[in-house]
Scaffold this motif. Structure first.
Motif, PDB file in Angstrom:
ATOM      1  N   GLY A 206      -0.302   2.181  -3.276  1.00  0.00           N
ATOM      2  CA  GLY A 206      -1.646   2.633  -2.928  1.00  0.00           C
ATOM      3  C   GLY A 206      -2.688   1.595  -3.264  1.00  0.00           C
ATOM      4  O   GLY A 206      -3.851   1.896  -3.461  1.00  0.00           O
ATOM      5  N   LEU A 207      -2.266   0.335  -3.311  1.00  0.00           N
ATOM      6  CA  LEU A 207      -3.186  -0.743  -3.684  1.00  0.00           C
ATOM      7  C   LEU A 207      -3.386  -1.662  -2.493  1.00  0.00           C
ATOM      8  O   LEU A 207      -2.418  -2.027  -1.818  1.00  0.00           O
ATOM      9  CB  LEU A 207      -2.585  -1.541  -4.847  1.00  0.00           C
ATOM     10  CG  LEU A 207      -3.148  -2.948  -5.081  1.00  0.00           C
ATOM     11  CD1 LEU A 207      -4.509  -2.857  -5.741  1.00  0.00           C
ATOM     12  CD2 LEU A 207      -2.212  -3.782  -5.926  1.00  0.00           C
ATOM     13  N   ILE A 208      -4.635  -2.026  -2.222  1.00  0.00           N
ATOM     14  CA  ILE A 208      -4.882  -3.063  -1.232  1.00  0.00           C
ATOM     15  C   ILE A 208      -4.783  -4.383  -1.960  1.00  0.00           C
ATOM     16  O   ILE A 208      -5.636  -4.721  -2.772  1.00  0.00           O
ATOM     17  CB  ILE A 208      -6.270  -2.921  -0.599  1.00  0.00           C
ATOM     18  CG1 ILE A 208      -6.348  -1.621   0.173  1.00  0.00           C
ATOM     19  CG2 ILE A 208      -6.532  -4.085   0.340  1.00  0.00           C
ATOM     20  CD1 ILE A 208      -7.699  -1.373   0.769  1.00  0.00           C
TER      21      ILE A 208
ATOM     22  N   TYR B 172       0.830  -1.199   0.000  1.00  0.00           N
ATOM     23  CA  TYR B 172       0.000   0.000   0.000  1.00  0.00           C
ATOM     24  C   TYR B 172       0.864   1.249   0.000  1.00  0.00           C
ATOM     25  O   TYR B 172       0.584   2.220  -0.700  1.00  0.00           O
ATOM     26  CB  TYR B 172      -0.946   0.012   1.204  1.00  0.00           C
ATOM     27  CG  TYR B 172      -2.026   1.045   1.047  1.00  0.00           C
ATOM     28  CD1 TYR B 172      -3.239   0.708   0.483  1.00  0.00           C
ATOM     29  CD2 TYR B 172      -1.808   2.361   1.416  1.00  0.00           C
ATOM     30  CE1 TYR B 172      -4.224   1.661   0.299  1.00  0.00           C
ATOM     31  CE2 TYR B 172      -2.787   3.326   1.232  1.00  0.00           C
ATOM     32  CZ  TYR B 172      -3.991   2.960   0.667  1.00  0.00           C
ATOM     33  OH  TYR B 172      -4.949   3.901   0.474  1.00  0.00           O
TER      34      TYR B 172
ATOM     35  N   LEU C 117      -8.309  -2.849  -7.593  1.00  0.00           N
ATOM     36  CA  LEU C 117      -8.939  -3.468  -6.425  1.00  0.00           C
ATOM     37  C   LEU C 117      -9.814  -4.640  -6.846  1.00  0.00           C
ATOM     38  O   LEU C 117      -9.766  -5.723  -6.254  1.00  0.00           O
ATOM     39  CB  LEU C 117      -9.760  -2.430  -5.668  1.00  0.00           C
ATOM     40  CG  LEU C 117     -10.356  -2.941  -4.375  1.00  0.00           C
ATOM     41  CD1 LEU C 117      -9.264  -3.326  -3.400  1.00  0.00           C
ATOM     42  CD2 LEU C 117     -11.266  -1.916  -3.751  1.00  0.00           C
TER      43      LEU C 117
END
Lengths: 311, 365
Positions: free
Chosen positions: A34-36, A30, A106
């Motif tokens: 910025g990615l889950i 993240y 996501l």
């Protein structure tokens, strides 16, 4: 402190350190992308299942092998396999979506999570497998009425060592500096000569390796493994990462431990607190309630400074 | 219906009127065709219609308002359980369908608002995880609220739910026309559900081009800009959650009555993901997309079940991949490949407001 409280504390620390290890993988990815990475929990499952497969194989080939050697070999197989899965996901899916609208990565990650579960279901079936507990689970009794198993001690020690190692890696090495630079700003980092693609792939690989270790420890602690085992710890570790402040390594560790403690104490006392209306089968809802509360009242988490307001 | 007509390949662009008629005829004739393959196919069509309602509702939240909701199935569950509580021997309450349906919808809307309030400030991925958590909490309660007071009957679920009775006409009984000819109950349910889906499409269509729908689009594209031009994003988000949930609740009521039995198993995360995949697969923010996505992804696993299983038996001598695995494989691959190869979905939503003439044409009666 009475024996029961101490017992809950130990249980909480054990499960909390597993959550912390998984949370590190979430938080690193993240922090940089910025990615889950929704499929992170399932990488854990792949690690545990591969280790299980290796152990069963070794037991067939060399029945006399010492348990510690067997566990080490299993880890040596499970970690690279998980790393490969982590790398493949990044290379084939996430990398292509780096500039896509925010929901696309996501949704892909959710798809990845279910794809990994389905593949595991095809390979290993739907059943629960007994996970060989190679480290003794005979409880020791350091204090009257308090039980600690050797496997729990190993979990705490290994997690602590790994966390120290990761902190050193990120703070003291060249690649660690590249990771921090990339997290700060991709473009600037690449202008400074950092190969950001390699750094991102490396982050996925490290996270997957940690998840594999966590998976083996998780399965060793409970003695079972199955295709869907990664989902809940994955979600809880995500909660831990948010609780600590996502993108922050120390935060993920702290968040994991705090979540483990809350869960352990919550499950222990919920029945008394609600006058018998709720019981310990509600253990899983604590993580979600904490997640909700943190996101509403302190979205930056305990240690975080990042603002969650990113569309 | 215009958008739906445009979705018909080849004919849609040349002769929309003919395409519309084709869709209407197909929709009415579908169960008759399915009947030729056995009654279970009519049942599958009935479920496909329920999925369409769910997809339409979720599309409202995800596609129109841009709020990724991974716990959508919880509203379906609220509707189904409301129906089960108020019209079954479980509590010895048997309220009429016309009373329970709005109640189920209202409770689901309330649940939507309850979820909406705390997550107002969240966006994107955080919102997804919190809604997922909400869905799981609802499921955990359904599973465990049989002790100390038995409310949901736990994992066993609630059975013997009353069927849909419209003006004294019981849809679960075959309709006897003459002595030798009767219309099967599955057909009656099909047309009842079809009417619901058609009503939903009409309603959502009007909604999309209304002030609210346009405000949602603005909010989805850029929340800050939307706020700046005076759009009340808080109320609009709550409205999106509540309206989306209402559709879920209505579909849940219909599901409970149709199936006659509800249990927590039907409301797992996998179902939320399945509905989301339908929306994504068809094309987010597009009514036709939601309908087609739901139709294809509800039928395809069943078709696979009937083709792949005998095929595997013939080739390998035993079943390697059982139907449930095939379904999961299909859904997860659909999600990943769609995002990678065609992120706008099978039928991309048109950028309606970039072309004022579209707006004008579609707002004519």
């Amino acid at each position: 402190m009475d024996a029961e409280t101490l017992q809950q504390l130990i249980n909480g620390l054990v499960i909390g350190s597993v959550y912390a290890l998984i949370a590190l993988g979430y938080t690193m990815v993240y922090g940089i992308l910025g990615l889950i990475n929704f499929a992170h929990g399932d990488v854990l499952m792949v690690g545990a299942m591969t280790a299980l497969q290796t152990m069963l194989f070794l037991m067939g080939v060399a029945p006399g092998m010492s348990p510690v050697a067997m566990l080490t070999l299993a880890l040596l197989v499970a970690i690279p396999v998980s790393m490969l899965i982590g790398y493949t996901m990044e290379r084939l899916a996430y990398r292509r979506l780096r500039n896509a609208p925010r929901l696309a990565p996501l949704i892909t990650a959710i798809g990845m999570s279910f794809l990994l579960q389905t593949l595991a279901m095809i390979i290993w079936g739907r059943n629960y497998h007994t996970f060989p507990q190679l480290i003794s689970t005979t409880p020791l009794q350091p204090v009257e009425g308090v039980f600690v198993t050797p496997v729990q001690i190993v979990i705490i020690v290994v997690s602590a060592l790994l966390m120290i190692g990761l902190t050193l890696l990120v703070n003291r090495t060249r690649i660690g500096r590249a990771m921090r630079a990339t997290a700060e700003n991709h473009r600037t980092a690449s202008l400074m000569g950092v190969d950001t693609n390699a750094v991102i792939a490396f982050t996925f690989i490290i996270g997957a390796g940690l998840a594999a270790v966590a998976g083996v420890m998780y399965a060793s602690n409970y003695g079972i493994a199955h295709y869907g085992m990664g989902f809940m710890p994955g979600l809880k570790a995500f909660t831990a990462a948010v609780l600590g402040g996502i993108g922050n390594l120390g935060g993920a560790m702290l968040g994991g431990i705090v979540l483990g403690l809350v869960e352990s104490f919550g499950a222990g006392y919920i029945e008394r607190l609600t006058f018998g209306f709720l019981n310990s089968s509600y253990q899983d809802i604590f993580a979600f309630i904490i997640l909700g509360l943190v996101l509403i009242f302190r979205p930056t988490g305990l240690l975080g400074e990042r603002v969650s307001d990113r569309a | 219906m215009n958008e739906l007509a445009a979705a018909v390949p080849w004919l849609g662009k040349r002769n929309p009127a003919a395409a519309r008629w084709l869709i209407l005829i197909l929709a009415i004739a579908a169960p008759l065709i399915a009947w030729q393959f056995g009654r279970s196919w009519v049942r599958i069509l009935d479920f496909a219609l329920l999925y369409m309602m769910l997809a339409l509702g979720l599309n409202l939240v995800v596609g129109f308002a841009g709020l990724l909701d991974l716990g959508y199935i919880a509203f379906y569950a609220v509707g189904a359980y409301t129906f089960a509580f108020l019209a079954s021997p479980h509590f010895e309450v048997h309220l009429p369908f016309w009373l329970v349906l709005p109640l189920g919808a209202a409770f689901a809307a309330l649940a939507g608002i309850m979820l909406g309030f705390p997550v107002l400030r969240l966006r994107g991925d955080y919102l997804a995880i919190v809604t997922l958590g909400f869905g799981e909490i609802v499921r955990i309660f359904m599973l465990n609220l049989n002790y100390p007071v038995n409310i949901t009957n736990g994992p066993q679920g609630i059975g013997m739910i009353d069927p849909i009775v419209l003006f004294g006409w019981d849809l679960s009984q075959n309709l006897q026309i003459t002595e030798r000819f009767a219309i099967n109950s599955l057909f009656l349910y099909y047309y009842a559900f079809l009417a619901c889906v058609a009503g939903s499409i009409l309603f959502i269509r009007r909604l999309q081009i209304s002030r609210v729908g346009r405000a949602w689009a603005a909010m989805r594209e850029d929340e800050l800009a939307a706020k700046a031009i005076g759009i009340n994003t808080r109320n609009l988000k709550l409205l999106a959650f509540a309206l989306g949930a209402t559709f879920g609740g209505v579909a849940g009521c219909l599901f409970g009555a149709f199936q006659g039995f509800v249990s927590p198993e039907s409301f797992s995360l996998m179902e939320s993901i399945a509905v989301l995949t339908m929306v994504v697969f068809g094309g987010m923010g597009n009514i036709a997309g939601a309908v087609i996505g739901a139709f294809v992804l509800a039928l395809l696993p069943e078709i696979l079940r009937h083709i792949a299983v005998p095929l595997q038996q013939a080739v390998f001598g035993h079943v390697l991949l059982d139907p449930e695995v095939l379904r999961m494989l299909l859904l997860s691959l659909a999600m990943i490949l769609m995002m990678l190869l065609r992120p706008t979905g099978l039928i991309p939503a048109r950028a309606r407001y970039a072309h004022p003439e579209n707006l004008h044409r579609s707002s004519q009666p």
